[in-house]
Enzyme design. Structure first.
Site, PDB file in Angstrom:
ATOM      1  NE  ARG A  75       6.884   3.755  -3.412  1.00  0.00           N
ATOM      2  CZ  ARG A  75       7.307   2.500  -3.577  1.00  0.00           C
ATOM      3  NH1 ARG A  75       7.174   1.500  -2.783  1.00  0.00           N
ATOM      4  NH2 ARG A  75       7.418   1.796  -5.007  1.00  0.00           N
ATOM      5  N   PRO A 103       0.825  -1.338   0.036  1.00  0.00           N
ATOM      6  CG  PRO A 103       0.187  -0.605   2.169  1.00  0.00           C
ATOM      7  CD  PRO A 103       0.726  -1.601   1.192  1.00  0.00           C
ATOM      8  N   PRO A 160       3.648  -6.561  -0.948  1.00  0.00           N
ATOM      9  CG  PRO A 160       3.833  -6.126  -3.254  1.00  0.00           C
ATOM     10  CD  PRO A 160       2.814  -6.336  -2.199  1.00  0.00           C
ATOM     11  NE  ARG A 187      -2.728  -7.509  -1.777  1.00  0.00           N
ATOM     12  CZ  ARG A 187      -2.435  -6.427  -2.355  1.00  0.00           C
ATOM     13  NH1 ARG A 187      -3.333  -5.534  -2.842  1.00  0.00           N
ATOM     14  NH2 ARG A 187      -1.026  -6.554  -2.560  1.00  0.00           N
TER      15      ARG A 187
END
Length: 129
Positions: A41, A2, A36, A72
């Protein structure tokens, strides 16, 4: 992803430990196993111009937006949201206990065809393993 974007009222500047908060948010996001690492950020936007509620200058706000890639399962995102909001509110609790404060969090799933990215951080992290 995210991408965390935290907006906050300028009158909170001295009450927030933004680097510490961001460290915990990133750790929580990583700990969900959903995102991941190379895509995370986290940034803050101080809002110098704001009006909250009835306009009392002692009112404060913090709002966190998490922008995530699509695809997702809703249950997976909900579980991640729950953990992230729990961490967020725990970090802000000491300030919440002494200030008039509104805390918000929203996760936004980005459109799969209108979201563009270019990122070589994933490669760097893979090479470290």
């Amino acid at each position: 992803m995210p991408h965390f974007i935290m907006e906050y009222s300028a009158n909170l500047e001295d009450d927030l430990d933004i680097p510490g908060l961001f460290e915990k948010l990133n750790e929580t996001a990583i700990g969900t196993g959903v995102f991941p690492i190379g895509g995370i950020r986290t940034r803050a936007v101080r809002c110098d111009h704001f009006r909250i509620g009835e306009g009392d200058p002692d009112n404060t706000f913090v709002h966190l937006t998490a922008k995530v890639g699509s695809g997702r399962e809703p249950e997976v995102l909900k579980a991640a949201c729950d953990k992230i909001f729990e961490t967020f509110t725990q970090c802000l609790q000491p300030t919440f206990d002494k200030r008039w404060m509104s805390i918000g969090f929203e996760m936004i799933e980005l459109h799969p065809e209108r979201n563009y990215r270019m990122n070589n951080i994933h490669k760097k992290l893979a090479e470290k393993k």
